[in-house]
Design a protein around this motif. Sequence first.
Motif, mmCIF file in Angstrom:
data_model
loop_
_atom_site.group_PDB
_atom_site.id
_atom_site.type_symbol
_atom_site.label_atom_id
_atom_site.label_comp_id
_atom_site.label_asym_id
_atom_site.label_seq_id
_atom_site.Cartn_x
_atom_site.Cartn_y
_atom_site.Cartn_z
ATOM 1 N N PHE A 61 1.710 5.017 12.631
ATOM 2 C CA PHE A 61 1.762 4.866 11.178
ATOM 3 C C PHE A 61 3.188 5.087 10.692
ATOM 4 O O PHE A 61 3.988 5.747 11.359
ATOM 5 C CB PHE A 61 0.850 5.913 10.498
ATOM 6 N N LYS A 62 3.489 4.572 9.520
ATOM 7 C CA LYS A 62 4.782 4.806 8.878
ATOM 8 C C LYS A 62 4.917 6.313 8.630
ATOM 9 O O LYS A 62 3.960 6.966 8.283
ATOM 10 C CB LYS A 62 4.841 4.032 7.545
ATOM 11 N N GLN A 63 6.111 6.824 8.820
ATOM 12 C CA GLN A 63 6.347 8.275 8.643
ATOM 13 C C GLN A 63 6.516 8.640 7.199
ATOM 14 O O GLN A 63 6.901 7.979 6.369
ATOM 15 C CB GLN A 63 7.571 8.718 9.431
ATOM 16 N N PHE A 80 -0.597 -1.404 9.997
ATOM 17 C CA PHE A 80 -0.680 0.053 9.907
ATOM 18 C C PHE A 80 0.687 0.706 10.043
ATOM 19 O O PHE A 80 0.872 1.829 9.601
ATOM 20 C CB PHE A 80 -1.625 0.615 10.972
ATOM 21 N N THR A 81 1.644 0.021 10.630
ATOM 22 C CA THR A 81 2.981 0.588 10.768
ATOM 23 C C THR A 81 3.725 0.567 9.431
ATOM 24 O O THR A 81 4.782 1.176 9.318
ATOM 25 C CB THR A 81 3.812 -0.151 11.833
ATOM 26 N N GLN A 82 3.164 -0.118 8.450
ATOM 27 C CA GLN A 82 3.799 -0.240 7.141
ATOM 28 C C GLN A 82 3.221 0.728 6.111
ATOM 29 O O GLN A 82 3.662 0.748 4.966
ATOM 30 C CB GLN A 82 3.649 -1.680 6.621
ATOM 31 N N ILE A 83 2.201 1.522 6.515
ATOM 32 C CA ILE A 83 1.608 2.496 5.598
ATOM 33 C C ILE A 83 1.544 3.859 6.290
ATOM 34 O O ILE A 83 1.530 3.946 7.511
ATOM 35 C CB ILE A 83 0.194 2.086 5.135
ATOM 36 N N THR A 84 1.506 4.908 5.488
ATOM 37 C CA THR A 84 1.367 6.258 6.031
ATOM 38 C C THR A 84 -0.109 6.592 6.195
ATOM 39 O O THR A 84 -0.976 5.936 5.606
ATOM 40 C CB THR A 84 2.010 7.299 5.100
ATOM 41 N N ALA A 98 -7.726 -3.881 1.143
ATOM 42 C CA ALA A 98 -6.316 -3.506 0.985
ATOM 43 C C ALA A 98 -5.373 -4.528 1.597
ATOM 44 O O ALA A 98 -4.163 -4.364 1.548
ATOM 45 C CB ALA A 98 -6.077 -2.139 1.613
ATOM 46 N N GLY A 99 -5.943 -5.570 2.208
ATOM 47 C CA GLY A 99 -5.102 -6.608 2.803
ATOM 48 C C GLY A 99 -4.546 -6.232 4.166
ATOM 49 O O GLY A 99 -3.598 -6.850 4.628
ATOM 50 N N ILE A 100 -5.121 -5.228 4.789
ATOM 51 C CA ILE A 100 -4.685 -4.830 6.123
ATOM 52 C C ILE A 100 -5.450 -5.698 7.107
ATOM 53 O O ILE A 100 -6.651 -5.517 7.300
ATOM 54 C CB ILE A 100 -4.914 -3.332 6.355
#
Length: 71
Positions: free
Chosen positions: A69-71, A36-40, A28-30
């Motif tokens: 994580f993103k909200q 991780f702050t850019q995805i929920t 996923a390119g993580i």
Amino acid sequence: MPTNKQAEDPLVLPKGVAAPARRALAGAGITKLHDFTQITETELMKLHGMGPKARDLIREELAAKGLSFKQ
């Protein structure tokens, strides 16, 4: 050599994150903890190979660094 090594390091997953979850994240390119702050959490769990144990371990690692994580 960078003075802020943490910001430059590739993703360092906590012990216990299984190989399928690691492969899912790589696919996923993580590549960095900050990613991780850019995805929920919901988006994370949609990745094939991710499970609740890996999610919980990652959540704890984020919290230890003052991130989430993103909200």
